[in-house]
Enzyme design. Structure first.
Site, short mmCIF file in Angstrom:
data_model
loop_
_atom_site.label_atom_id
_atom_site.label_comp_id
_atom_site.label_asym_id
_atom_site.label_seq_id
_atom_site.Cartn_x
_atom_site.Cartn_y
_atom_site.Cartn_z
N LYS A 14 -19.74 18.84 -13.60
CA LYS A 14 -20.58 18.58 -12.43
C LYS A 14 -22.06 18.60 -12.78
CE LYS A 14 -17.22 20.37 -9.07
NZ LYS A 14 -16.92 21.39 -8.05
N SER B 198 -14.77 22.35 -2.79
CA SER B 198 -16.07 22.65 -3.37
C SER B 198 -17.23 21.96 -2.65
CB SER B 198 -16.09 22.26 -4.85
OG SER B 198 -15.93 20.87 -5.01
#
Length: 809
Positions: free
Chosen positions: A726, A683
């Site tokens: 996140k 990611s």
């Protein structure tokens, strides 16, 4: 050196490799096996094997010394002939040595890692005069008496091996077989004159025989006392038999056990097994070990709940009220739990799924299980699986083992006392497996509704019904839980809390709990909202509220001390202004946004077992020859993301204003700080590509924006996981703008309203869009097609180092 030794030593001198021996003295004429492991000893052995197979064996003064010097070894030893040597799998060498003759080391030197001794031997022949023959007969007779008294020696074997042919050989063989301390055996070895040695051996045998006779006298006395105790036991048993005939005594105890068995409500298999065991118990002597084993087994069969159950509270409103009282937020989780409980009430014998709460530490997984028990009116038991690596912890040990017990499942059922408790399997992701079995595989039967109606513990050895137990598991991550075990559970994810949720949890639960724990009243301590916010921002950095509760407890304890010192009327209001006086300097900055926008510095987003975190990524361009270096303990996948990002930048070099072969004259260093922490995953792809582009084009990256997304070689942005965690990390760090993959737009539904309203989210499909948003300077208008000259992936001149093994904290 004594005069006697001087007289008996010959002028025969030779140099031999020398090996120190521990815990034994080797005599001439004896075949002795031992194991060689020390490096110096192995070298000495190899030296002897390469020559005439002769080696000098001398005993150490102190067996605990691993690397002895020449002064740590007795000078007198035995020259041995190596008969056999075998190298074992563990690297040690098993050696069989035959003692040849005794010798004395007059000089010891070190040669290439082992000792070399200059050995002088002594005379071994003795004229057999009538006096010597008489002495030999006496020694032989004494040794026969000694062997008869010493139970550890076989008489026939010793009698065959000890024959009075030669005085020296007779003395050595007998000395080697005597049960003596090492020091005394060494003294016998140091006597070189055969006649003197025979005299010394005779004296030693006289003393040993006297001690053995004394031991035998003491043993006979003990035996008489034991016979007396056995007589008393026999009479007691006879009394019991008489009482049994009169209808008193143990019969009533067996009748009581029979009544308990009949009342326990066991299924037929368990009932037959318990009655059979009771019948065996009646036939056994009460003091026997088998009797104790059978009685313990019956006690466990009776202690496990077979029919007793808690009465379920069937009110969904009550369950909802309990969940709301115990937990703030978690609306989706509460809704799913209520649905789960509703189905179990509608179906008489439900075989529903087993719940598994997955989330970072401190978000309330374990307390949710306790709330379910409270809401349904059931007993609550908890089994921690952290570190469990033995299958017997789940299924127990078979009764054939000494000290055997049922597994933790059955023990917890006994502790609950009912057959339908809420059973929490805590930290199910922390199990391990080794040679003792795999506990995760044992849990497959427990957590399968089709199989747990007939769970079989190794100790009970009868089927036990677990279908009415409400199993709830907790875990921090899923990837360590085997797939078949995950398949048997319904996964409910608990995400981290927002600042607003933490504030409400602290006001409604944590402050009250810690105030009561420290003995304070509402009048003595009060927290205003700004103080709690300051604790959240400056003293904790977590997804849950465990550290927040700890810091609130620290404040309460400091105020409690002041109350004790100043009196009960003392009161304090904790505010943002005085929180530093109570907790000290803030541990974390209120914001982790860079002070200014910089070239090659980008803020990425990451997900860990304890929630989300921000990940700073730095790129530096140096003069070089096209080498790409990655540091910061990056895993294989993350290093591959860096390679993919570099290939993307090279393919777009024409439109980024870079020379076609820019990479040939530069080295590029990618670093992710906090190098002691391993990092991995795809990611960070767009983060790495943005940092590389910024460093190469000398255009600054916006300091107030974070990003996450996987990148392909053609610049496509792929979706990622852990979006909520996140974004919560970015929000905690004071970053309110983020770049996300377009395919993650569907996850907006799971985000808290706070994140939706307070953060600006950019959803992108192409890497070019990321650069337009994140870079402060303007780039040329990027086109989707790639020039034919740049179409191939040009990575042949970049050296990518092989990734190092990933380290763990």
């Amino acid at each position: 050196m004594s005069n006697q030794t001087k007289d008996t030593l010959s002028a025969d001198v030779r140099k031999l490799p020398m090996m120190p021996i521990r815990d034994m003295v080797i005599f001439p004429h004896m075949m002795t096996p031992f194991v060689v492991g020390r490096e110096s000893s192995v070298r000495a052995l190899e030296e002897a094997l390469s020559g005439d197979r002769k080696i000098f064996l001398a005993t150490q003064h102190d067996a605990s010394v691993d690397e002895p010097s020449a002064d740590d070894i007795y000078a007198t030893g035995t020259i041995g002939n190596i008969v056999q040597s075998v190298k074992m799998p563990d690297g040690n060498i098993k050696v069989l040595v035959e003692g040849v003759e005794r010798g004395r080391a007059v000089e010891v030197s070190d040669a290439d890692g082992f000792f070399v001794a200059t050995v002088r031997t002594g005379k071994t022949q003795l004229e057999q005069t009538p006096q010597v023959e008489q002495l030999m007969q006496r020694v032989h007779s004494l040794f026969e008496q000694y062997v008869k008294l010493q139970q550890s020696l076989n008489y026939e074997t010793m009698a065959a091996s000890v024959r009075p042919d030669e005085p020296a050989k007779l003395a050595d063989i007998i000395a080697a077989n005597l049960q003596l301390p090492i020091e005394e055996k060494q003294q016998l070895l140091e006597v070189f004159d055969p006649e003197d040695r025979l005299v010394r051996v005779a004296d030693v045998l006289d003393l040993a025989i006297e001690k053995l006779n004394m031991d035998r006298t003491i043993q006979s006395r003990v035996k008489r006392q034991m016979e007396k105790a056995q007589k008393e036991y026999y009479l007691n048993e006879k009394i019991k038999a008489i009482q049994k005939e009169l209808g008193r005594g143990e019969k009533s105890e067996f009748d009581e056990l029979k009544k308990k068995i009949d009342a326990a409500g066991m299924p037929k298999e368990a009932l037959d097994k318990s009655l059979q065991e009771l019948k065996k118990l009646e036939a056994m002597p009460p003091m026997s070990a088998e009797s104790t084993v059978s009685r313990n087994y019956l006690d466990w069969l009776l202690a496990v709940p077979w029919k007793k159950r808690s009465k379920d509270i069937r009110s969904i409103d009550h369950a909802e009220q309990v969940l709301n009282e115990d937990h703030y937020g978690l609306e989706k989780i509460k809704e799913r739990i209520l649905e789960f409980l509703a189905v179990r009430q509608l179906v008489k014998n439900p075989k529903g799924s087993i719940l598994c709460f997955v989330g970072p530490p401190g978000v309330g997984k374990t307390s949710l299980g306790m709330s379910i028990a409270k809401a349904t009116g059931r007993k609550f038991v908890r089994m921690s699986l952290g570190g469990v690596r033995d299958e017997a912890e789940i299924r127990g040990h078979r009764r054939t083992y000494i000290g055997a017990l049922p597994g933790q499942i059955i023990q917890s059922m006994k502790k609950a006392g009912t057959k339908n408790p809420v059973f929490m399997l805590d930290e199910i992701d922390k199990m391990a497996s080794d040679f003792r079995g795999d506990p995760a595989s044992a849990l497959l039967e427990v957590l399968d509704p089709e199989q747990n109606t007939s769970f079989q513990d190794h100790y009970l050895d009868v089927e036990y019904d677990l279908s009415q137990v409400l199993f709830v598991a907790t875990a921090n991550v899923l990837h360590t839980i085997p797939g078949p075990l995950q398949d048997r559970m319904e996964i409910l994810r608990l995400h981290g809390y927002t600042e607003l949720e933490k504030l409400e949890i602290a006001k409604q639960y944590l402050v009250k709990k810690q105030r009561e724990a420290t003995g304070l009243t509402e009048e003595q301590i009060k927290f205003d909202d700004d103080a709690i916010r300051q604790i959240i921002r400056g003293y904790t950095r977590e997804a849950g509220v465990r550290n927040l509760e700890r810091e609130v407890g620290n404040v309460c304890r400091k105020v409690a001390r002041r109350v004790v010192k100043n009196g009960a009327k003392h009161s304090e209001v904790v505010t943002a202004d005085n929180i530093a006086d109570l907790l000290g300097v803030a541990k974390f900055r209120d914001s982790q946004v860079h002070e200014k926008s910089e070239i090659g510095l980008v803020t990425g987003l990451a997900w860990t077992e304890v929630g989300g975190s921000i990940l700073q990524t730095e790129v530096q361009v140096l003069d070089g020859k096209g080498k790409l270096t990655t540091t910061g303990q990056l895993g294989d996948v993350m290093q591959e993301s860096a390679q993919a990002a570099m290939s993307y930048v090279r393919s777009r070099a024409h439109y980024l204003g870079l020379a076609k072969d820019f990479y040939r004259n530069v080295d590029i260093h990618v670093h992710v700080p906090e190098g002691a922490i391993p990092k991995d995953g795809p990611s960070a792809g767009i983060t790495l590509a943005t940092a590389l582009t910024s460093a190469l084009t000398k255009i600054k990256v916006r300091r107030d924006i974070a990003m996450t997304g996987e990148i392909t070689l053609r610049g496509k942005v792929l979706p990622i996981g852990g979006l909520k965690e996140k974004l919560l990390a970015a929000h905690r760090a004071g970053i309110f703008e983020a770049v996300l993959p377009e395919e993650n737009r569907k996850d907006l539904a799971d985000l808290p309203e706070l994140l939706k309203t307070s953060m600006k989210l950019h959803f992108v499909e192409e890497m070019d869009q990321v650069l337009q948003i994140a870079l402060e300077g303007k780039l040329p208008e990027l086109k989707e097609e790639t020039p034919d000259a740049l179409a191939p992936v040009l990575t042949s001149n970049i050296e990518i180092p092989q990734p190092a093994p990933q380290q763990h904290q």
